[in-house]
Design a protein around this motif. Structure first.
Motif, short mmCIF file in Angstrom:
data_model
loop_
_atom_site.label_atom_id
_atom_site.label_comp_id
_atom_site.label_asym_id
_atom_site.label_seq_id
_atom_site.Cartn_x
_atom_site.Cartn_y
_atom_site.Cartn_z
N LEU A 123 5.99 7.42 -8.67
CA LEU A 123 4.99 6.98 -8.18
C LEU A 123 4.32 8.60 -7.54
O LEU A 123 5.28 9.44 -7.28
CB LEU A 123 4.62 6.02 -7.19
N GLY A 124 3.12 8.60 -6.85
CA GLY A 124 2.54 9.68 -6.15
C GLY A 124 3.16 9.53 -4.74
O GLY A 124 3.06 8.41 -4.06
N PRO A 125 3.34 10.75 -3.99
CA PRO A 125 3.48 10.47 -2.59
C PRO A 125 2.39 9.90 -1.90
O PRO A 125 1.07 10.06 -2.00
CB PRO A 125 3.52 12.19 -2.13
N GLY A 126 2.86 8.98 -0.92
CA GLY A 126 1.70 8.23 -0.23
C GLY A 126 1.06 7.18 -0.85
O GLY A 126 0.17 6.52 -0.29
N GLU A 127 1.44 7.10 -1.92
CA GLU A 127 0.69 5.95 -2.73
C GLU A 127 1.16 4.44 -2.34
O GLU A 127 0.04 3.51 -2.49
CB GLU A 127 0.72 6.02 -4.00
N LEU A 128 2.16 4.26 -1.90
CA LEU A 128 2.65 3.03 -1.51
C LEU A 128 3.45 3.20 -0.05
O LEU A 128 4.90 3.35 -0.38
CB LEU A 128 3.40 2.30 -2.54
N ILE A 129 3.13 2.96 1.00
CA ILE A 129 3.93 3.29 2.13
C ILE A 129 4.78 2.17 2.57
O ILE A 129 4.26 0.99 2.68
CB ILE A 129 3.09 3.80 3.42
N ASP A 130 6.14 2.19 3.01
CA ASP A 130 6.86 1.17 3.31
C ASP A 130 7.04 0.20 2.50
O ASP A 130 7.19 -1.19 2.83
CB ASP A 130 6.41 0.78 4.73
N PHE A 131 7.20 0.65 1.08
CA PHE A 131 7.36 -0.56 0.03
C PHE A 131 8.64 -0.97 -0.06
O PHE A 131 9.35 0.05 -0.12
CB PHE A 131 6.52 -0.17 -0.97
#
Length: 295
Positions: A262-270
Motif C-alpha cells: 500500500l502507499g505510505p499513510g493510506e492506512l494508519i494503525d491497521f
C-alpha cells in the motif's frame, strides 16, 4: 462490520438554479459518487468536482446540473456516460516504476518465490489507471523469468474503475517520454517503436490482462491466491472504514505468504490477525501469514 449504502440514500434536492453548483448540488453529487464508487469527495475537492462535471456536461450537450444528474443517476440506464464521467473524476496520475522502493520490495519478494518453487505466480495491480504500473510489475517478472528459465507461468492482472483507462492500458501504447523511467535495455526488450509511440511487445502484453473493477467490489472479483497485491495511491480516496473493508477483502485474495503493498499513510494503525507488517519507511507493506504460523 462492513457497511453498505443503498440508492435510497441519494437525496435529490430541489434546485434554486440548474446552472449553479450550490451546497445542495454538491451534497447530491457527492452522495451519488460515494454510493456508486465508494469514493469520498471532501469539501477540499468541491472545486475539482464542479469543474470536472461542468466539462463533461458541456461535452455531452447538457446545460444544467440537475438534468445531467437525473440522467446519470438513473439506475435503469447506467451507461457509457456514467463511466465517462467517472473517468473524468478519477485521478489517473501514474508512471512506470513510480515508486522505486515499493517496486524493489516486490522484486525481492518475487525473487524469493522464483528461487524456492516452480509454482505459477500471480500479481494484481489494483487501481492500475492506464497500465504503466501493471506493465512495470510484468517487466520485473519477465526479468526474473530470464534469470531463472524454468518455464513457469506468471501473470499480472490490472484493474481500474475507469473503463477508458482500462482501454488505454489494453492498447499498451505510450509516448517515448512516458518510458523515460524504464531502463534502456528493458525499453528495447519489451517495447517496439511505432511512429511516435512505443508499444508493449506481445511477449509482455500476453502476460498482462486488464479489467474494469470497482475496488470496493473486490469480494466478488474472480481473483484468488495472489502472490502480490499492489495498491498504492488509491485508498486515500475512501473513508477510513471503507479502506479497512477493502484491505480485509485483499487479505482474502492473497495466498499465504503473499505480499500486500500500500502507499505510505493510506492506512494508519491497521492490524489484521492474518497480516504481519514489513518494516519499511518508504511504503506500507504486509505479508500474509502462512497456515502453519497461524494460531
Amino acid at each position: 462490520m462492513k457497511r453498505t449504502m443503498s440508492s435510497s440514500n441519494i437525496v435529490q434536492w430541489p434546485m434554486a438554479s440548474d446552472t449553479t453548483f450550490d451546497d445542495q448540488q454538491f451534497a447530491q453529487w457527492r452522495a451519488l459518487l460515494e454510493e456508486r464508487t465508494g469514493m469520498e469527495v471532501t469539501a477540499a475537492r468541491r472545486s475539482f468536482l464542479e469543474t470536472s462535471i461542468r466539462q463533461r456536461m458541456k461535452e455531452a450537450g447538457f446545460t444544467g446540473f440537475q438534468r445531467y444528474f437525473e440522467h446519470v443517476s438513473n439506475d435503469s440506464i447506467i451507461s457509457s456516460e456514467w463511466y465517462l464521467l467517472v473517468d473524468r473524476l478519477t485521478v489517473q496520475e501514474t508512471r512506470f516504476f513510480r515508486d522505486a522502493h515499493a517496486m524493489e520490495l516486490v522484486a525481492e519478494h518475487l525473487r524469493a518465490i522464483w528461487q524456492r518453487s516452480n509454482d505459477p505466480v500471480q500479481v494484481w495491480s489494483a487501481g492500475c489507471a492506464t497500465g504503466e504500473e501493471a506493465y512495470s510489475l510484468a517487466m520485473i517478472m519477465a526479468e526474473l523469468a530470464r534469470r531463472y528459465p524454468d518455464q513457469r507461468h506468471f501473470s499480472v492482472t490490472g484493474s481500474d474503475i475507469s473503463a477508458p483507462a482500462v482501454l488505454k492500458a489494453r492498447l499498451g501504447t505510450y509516448t517515448a517520454r512516458k518510458l523515460e523511467p524504464v531502463r534502456a535495455a528493458w525499453q528495447q526488450r519489451y517495447f517496439t517503436a511505432e511512429g511516435n509511440s512505443m508499444v508493449v511487445k506481445p511477449e509482455l502484453s500476453q502476460r498482462v490482462c486488464f479489467t474494469r473493477l470497482n475496488v470496493t467490489e473486490t469480494e466478488q472479483a474472480p481473483l484468488q491466491n495472489m502472490d502480490v497485491i499492489y495498491c498504492q495511491n488509491l485508498l486515500i480516496y475512501f473513508r477510513r472504514w471503507r479502506r479497512r473493508d477493502i484491505v480485509t477483502q485483499f487479505v482474502d485474495k492473497l495466498r499465504p505468504g503473499g505480499l500486500l503493498v500500500l502507499g505510505p499513510g493510506e492506512l494508519i494503525d491497521f492490524k489484521h490477525d492474518q497480516l504481519v507488517a514489513i518494516p519499511n519507511k518508504h511504503c506500507l507493506a504486509f505479508l500474509k501469514k502462512r497456515s502453519d504460523s497461524m494460531e
